[in-house]
Design a protein around this motif. Structure first.
Motif, mmCIF file in Angstrom:
data_model
loop_
_atom_site.group_PDB
_atom_site.id
_atom_site.type_symbol
_atom_site.label_atom_id
_atom_site.label_comp_id
_atom_site.label_asym_id
_atom_site.label_seq_id
_atom_site.Cartn_x
_atom_site.Cartn_y
_atom_site.Cartn_z
ATOM 1 N N VAL B 268 9.324 21.660 -7.974
ATOM 2 C CA VAL B 268 8.647 20.578 -7.258
ATOM 3 C C VAL B 268 8.132 19.589 -8.294
ATOM 4 N N TYR B 269 8.622 18.392 -8.208
ATOM 5 C CA TYR B 269 8.220 17.380 -9.178
ATOM 6 C C TYR B 269 7.010 16.619 -8.641
ATOM 7 N N MET B 270 5.885 17.201 -8.827
ATOM 8 C CA MET B 270 4.658 16.495 -8.471
ATOM 9 C C MET B 270 3.556 16.965 -9.408
ATOM 10 N N PRO B 271 2.596 16.090 -9.638
ATOM 11 C CA PRO B 271 1.564 16.456 -10.609
ATOM 12 C C PRO B 271 0.758 17.652 -10.139
ATOM 13 N N SER B 272 0.303 18.422 -11.113
ATOM 14 C CA SER B 272 -0.471 19.594 -10.758
ATOM 15 C C SER B 272 -1.883 19.186 -10.369
ATOM 16 N N GLN B 273 -2.527 20.075 -9.653
ATOM 17 C CA GLN B 273 -3.883 19.788 -9.209
ATOM 18 C C GLN B 273 -4.912 20.407 -10.142
ATOM 19 N N TRP B 274 -4.431 20.887 -11.275
ATOM 20 C CA TRP B 274 -5.307 21.595 -12.174
ATOM 21 C C TRP B 274 -5.147 21.034 -13.576
ATOM 22 N N ASN B 275 -6.192 21.144 -14.339
ATOM 23 C CA ASN B 275 -6.109 20.697 -15.716
ATOM 24 C C ASN B 275 -5.076 21.543 -16.466
ATOM 25 N N PRO B 276 -3.988 20.953 -16.918
ATOM 26 C CA PRO B 276 -2.924 21.745 -17.532
ATOM 27 C C PRO B 276 -3.330 22.392 -18.846
ATOM 28 N N VAL B 277 -4.410 21.916 -19.455
ATOM 29 C CA VAL B 277 -4.823 22.466 -20.746
ATOM 30 C C VAL B 277 -5.273 23.916 -20.596
ATOM 31 N N ILE B 278 -5.935 24.225 -19.500
ATOM 32 C CA ILE B 278 -6.451 25.584 -19.339
ATOM 33 C C ILE B 278 -5.739 26.322 -18.208
ATOM 34 N N SER B 279 -4.541 25.945 -17.912
ATOM 35 C CA SER B 279 -3.804 26.641 -16.862
ATOM 36 C C SER B 279 -2.627 27.391 -17.472
ATOM 37 N N ASN B 280 -1.920 28.097 -16.632
ATOM 38 C CA ASN B 280 -0.761 28.872 -17.060
ATOM 39 C C ASN B 280 -1.107 29.830 -18.194
ATOM 40 N N PHE B 281 -2.088 30.653 -17.932
ATOM 41 C CA PHE B 281 -2.481 31.615 -18.954
ATOM 42 C C PHE B 281 -2.601 33.004 -18.311
ATOM 43 N N SER B 282 -2.760 33.978 -19.166
ATOM 44 C CA SER B 282 -2.932 35.340 -18.698
ATOM 45 C C SER B 282 -3.839 36.082 -19.673
ATOM 46 N N LEU B 283 -4.702 36.914 -19.141
ATOM 47 C CA LEU B 283 -5.572 37.737 -19.975
ATOM 48 C C LEU B 283 -5.437 39.173 -19.483
ATOM 49 N N GLY B 284 -5.164 40.082 -20.395
ATOM 50 C CA GLY B 284 -4.949 41.464 -19.982
ATOM 51 C C GLY B 284 -5.540 42.464 -20.938
ATOM 52 N N GLY B 296 -2.254 48.952 -18.011
ATOM 53 C CA GLY B 296 -3.453 48.139 -17.990
ATOM 54 C C GLY B 296 -3.483 47.156 -16.852
ATOM 55 N N MET B 297 -4.376 46.225 -16.972
ATOM 56 C CA MET B 297 -4.553 45.217 -15.928
ATOM 57 C C MET B 297 -4.463 43.836 -16.544
ATOM 58 N N GLU B 298 -4.051 42.903 -15.728
ATOM 59 C CA GLU B 298 -3.936 41.539 -16.197
ATOM 60 C C GLU B 298 -4.344 40.597 -15.087
ATOM 61 N N PHE B 299 -4.889 39.488 -15.447
ATOM 62 C CA PHE B 299 -5.044 38.422 -14.469
ATOM 63 C C PHE B 299 -4.683 37.104 -15.136
ATOM 64 N N GLY B 300 -4.326 36.137 -14.333
ATOM 65 C CA GLY B 300 -3.921 34.856 -14.884
ATOM 66 C C GLY B 300 -3.926 33.782 -13.832
ATOM 67 N N GLN B 301 -3.520 32.623 -14.272
ATOM 68 C CA GLN B 301 -3.456 31.495 -13.359
ATOM 69 C C GLN B 301 -2.192 30.712 -13.668
ATOM 70 N N GLU B 302 -1.475 30.342 -12.626
ATOM 71 C CA GLU B 302 -0.187 29.708 -12.838
ATOM 72 C C GLU B 302 0.180 28.862 -11.625
ATOM 73 N N ASN B 303 0.983 27.828 -11.853
ATOM 74 C CA ASN B 303 1.434 27.027 -10.709
ATOM 75 C C ASN B 303 2.807 27.488 -10.228
ATOM 76 N N PHE B 304 3.027 27.395 -8.945
ATOM 77 C CA PHE B 304 4.306 27.786 -8.346
ATOM 78 C C PHE B 304 4.758 26.672 -7.398
ATOM 79 N N GLY B 305 5.996 26.289 -7.516
ATOM 80 C CA GLY B 305 6.542 25.295 -6.596
ATOM 81 C C GLY B 305 6.895 25.945 -5.267
ATOM 82 N N LEU B 306 6.420 25.365 -4.195
ATOM 83 C CA LEU B 306 6.708 25.887 -2.855
ATOM 84 C C LEU B 306 7.442 24.815 -2.064
ATOM 85 N N VAL B 307 8.599 25.156 -1.539
ATOM 86 C CA VAL B 307 9.355 24.228 -0.701
ATOM 87 C C VAL B 307 9.800 24.981 0.539
#
Lengths: 186, 410
Positions: B268-284, B296-307
């Motif tokens: 999906v070619y549209m701007p993200s709604q989140w600050n890209p500097v602190i997005s698309n990360f994972s901490l585990g 172990g366990m992990e959590f993260g934040q990421e964008n996904f295109g939905l159509v």
């Protein structure tokens, strides 16, 4: 785009569209390239809002692609696509009937140096002021260059009705633009 | 208005410019035009309007992104279609073109990350320095000095203060230095008997400084030095020990922070709604169950295109939202450092969890540059799937990309 597909007629392209996957995809892309400007122009001027026009353009081609396997002989691809687009535009207008619409065409830019551009802006404004029944037919004729018979097919109206509406639409536009046009005539 | 053949002259004029006028009526219309100034003015105005409309380029220019969106929505990859085959032979070209379109992002990212990781790795660790003494087995030692000159897989002879000859084999193919940036640090060579255990810090048997009389590598060729201007930040023994002896408990715990650079399918070619500097990360956080297997366990934040086609609005809906995800993961890795991979340990990781709209699966594979404890790096290819339910239909979005991050083992 491949020359082979560029040189195919609409009817041939539509036949290829119903064949194997790879060629079908390329035929669809050629059809999109060929007709998306015209479909978009119709949507853009009929709806007046660019984002809505983009949505309808997408919907039109997606619906066209999804209906490609239905048995039919395609003699007039442009008219067929515009018929789909017109239905989508009518739906969009119906959905947003009570919404406040932002008509960008009525905001005439004053930074235009060229008289022709100024006239174009006035024409856009005049089109916006037309009733929908005249507007769509006028756009199909002037923007899409469709014959009266094609417009009649798309709008499900008699040719004579189309003829009269085009005439009246032009009359109204000329009335709106009269102060400007009289300057041109001099 | 003047009547011509049952129509007004104005009506006929409209038919004329639309190419719909019957030829039988043309002559009478032309006659009217020659006689009637008002009719000629009307013709000029109609033609001026038409000419202006033809200059309405904005209306005739659909956005390029619309084409991509349409092709994607109907299941045709833009790149693949652009190179779609005409013949059977060309089918392969179309396939590879589409394939490359999908993988170029992770491939390019991986190459860049490999370079970065190699530089970091070389600067932080000397994974391949071994010290052997006659009759003793080989022990790995940390980098103790920072003024080393490059040595291409050569044997260097070291004369110790006790006149023992020790050989150092350097597995690294290249090294570099920039002495203008660094403070020479004494080299420390450990003997087998003195390396100690976890509770006994290693005792140096020799302290030498490169370039001094007490540390004289023989037959070392410096001409191939790669002075790429990066200051060496190798750790001295005390620093290294402080990193590696920080074990909190008997458990082997690893914390991983990584970034994810992946492309979403559908795109999906549209701007993200989140600050890209602190997005698309994972901490585990992972705990070693047995050698080579962590859970172990992990959590993260990421964008996904939905159509998807929205049956309520009768429209294609396109979104590019960010989701938080969390879940449990399992990681298997080779326990030994692989020399041909510059000491890296290959790993694979699977993860199952969820987001606020549906279940989520991830899988990753790559290389890990780490020791039993201390700082390390990972990089690899990662794929993920997000499943979500829209209007009682299950749909999915896949992501393929590259992951890169740091880990710290306790």
């Amino acid at each position: 785009m491949d020359k082979e597909f560029e040189n195919l007629s609409d009817t041939e392209l539509f036949r290829v569209l119903n064949t194997d996957g790879a060629r079908s995809g390329k035929a669809f892309e050629e059809i999109y390239t060929r007709y998306s400007p015209r479909v978009f122009a119709y949507c853009r001027r009929f709806l007046g809002i660019k984002e809505e026009a983009e949505d309808v353009l997408q919907e039109t081609f997606i619906r066209f692609y999804n209906s490609r396997l239905q048995p039919r002989e395609m003699s007039n691809l442009a008219a067929f696509l515009l018929k789909i687009a017109r239905n989508q535009c009518v739906n969009a207008l119906r959905e947003h009937k009570h919404d406040a619409r932002y008509d960008d065409a009525i905001y005439v830019r004053h930074d235009e140096r060229d008289e022709t551009d100024e006239l174009l802006n006035l024409i856009k404004m005049a089109i916006e002021l037309l009733p929908d029944e005249y507007k769509e037919i006028f756009i199909m004729r002037e923007y899409n260059g469709l014959k009266y018979s094609d417009i009649a097919y798309i709008t499900n109206q008699a040719i004579n009705t189309v003829k009269v509406k085009i005439f009246r639409a032009r009359e109204k536009i000329r009335q709106i633009l009269q102060p400007y046009l009289s300057e041109i005539s001099k | 208005m003047e009547e011509v053949s049952g129509n007004t002259a104005s009506e006929l004029l409209n038919l004329l410019i639309d190419g719909e006028l019957e030829s039988s009526k043309e002559v009478s219309l032309y006659a009217s035009l020659t006689e009637n100034d008002e009719l000629r003015n009307e013709l000029r105005e109609l033609l001026a309007i038409r000419e202006s409309i033809h200059k309405d380029t904005e209306a005739f220019t659909p956005p390029k992104s619309t084409k991509r969106a349409v092709l994607t929505a109907v299941g045709l990859t833009p790149g693949a279609v652009a190179n779609a085959p005409i013949t059977e032979v060309a089918i392969q070209a179309g396939f590879w073109s589409g394939f490359w379109t999908k993988v170029w992002v992770p491939v390019v990212s991986a190459v860049v990350a490999t370079i970065i990781t190699s530089l970091l790795f070389i600067n932080f660790y000397d994974s391949g320095k071994y010290v052997s003494t006659p009759g003793n087995s080989i022990k790995k030692t940390p980098v103790a000095g920072s003024t080393e000159k490059p040595a291409s897989d050569i044997q260097t002879q070291i004369v110790s203060s006790k006149e023992n000859i020790q050989s150092i084999k350097k597995n690294r193919k290249f090294g570099f230095t920039n002495t203008s940036y660094i403070e020479p640090v004494p080299n420390v060579i450990y003997n087998e008997e003195n390396t100690g255990g976890d509770n006994h810090p290693a005792q140096p048997i020799e302290i030498a400084s490169l370039g001094t009389d007490s540390y004289k590598p023989k037959n070392m060729n410096y001409s191939g030095a790669m002075g790429i201007g990066i200051p060496i930040i190798a750790l001295n023994p005390n620093q290294y020990a402080s990193l590696n002896n920080g074990k909190l408990s008997d458990l082997d715990i690893t914390l991983i922070l990584r970034g994810i650079s992946a492309k979403s399918y559908p795109t999906v070619y549209m701007p993200s709604q989140w600050n890209p500097v602190i997005s698309n990360f994972s901490l585990g956080g992972y705990v070693t169950l047995v050698d080579g297997l962590d859970v172990g366990m992990e959590f993260g934040q990421e964008n996904f295109g939905l159509v998807y086609f929205n049956y309520e609005t009768n429209k294609i809906d396109k979104k590019n939202p960010y989701f938080y995800w969390a879940g449990i993961g399992m990681k298997g890795k080779v326990t030994k450092h692989i020399d041909i991979l510059a000491g890296a340990k290959p790993f694979v990781q699977i993860f199952a969890g969820g987001t606020n709209i549906g279940p989520h699966l991830r899988m990753a594979g790559g290389l890990e540059y780490s020791w039993d404890s201390g700082l390390g790096f990972i990089m690899g290819i990662e794929g993920s799937s997000l499943f979500y339910n829209i209007q009682n239909k299950w749909k999915s979005t896949e992501k393929l990309g590259f992951t890169y991050g740091v880990l710290y083992s306790f």
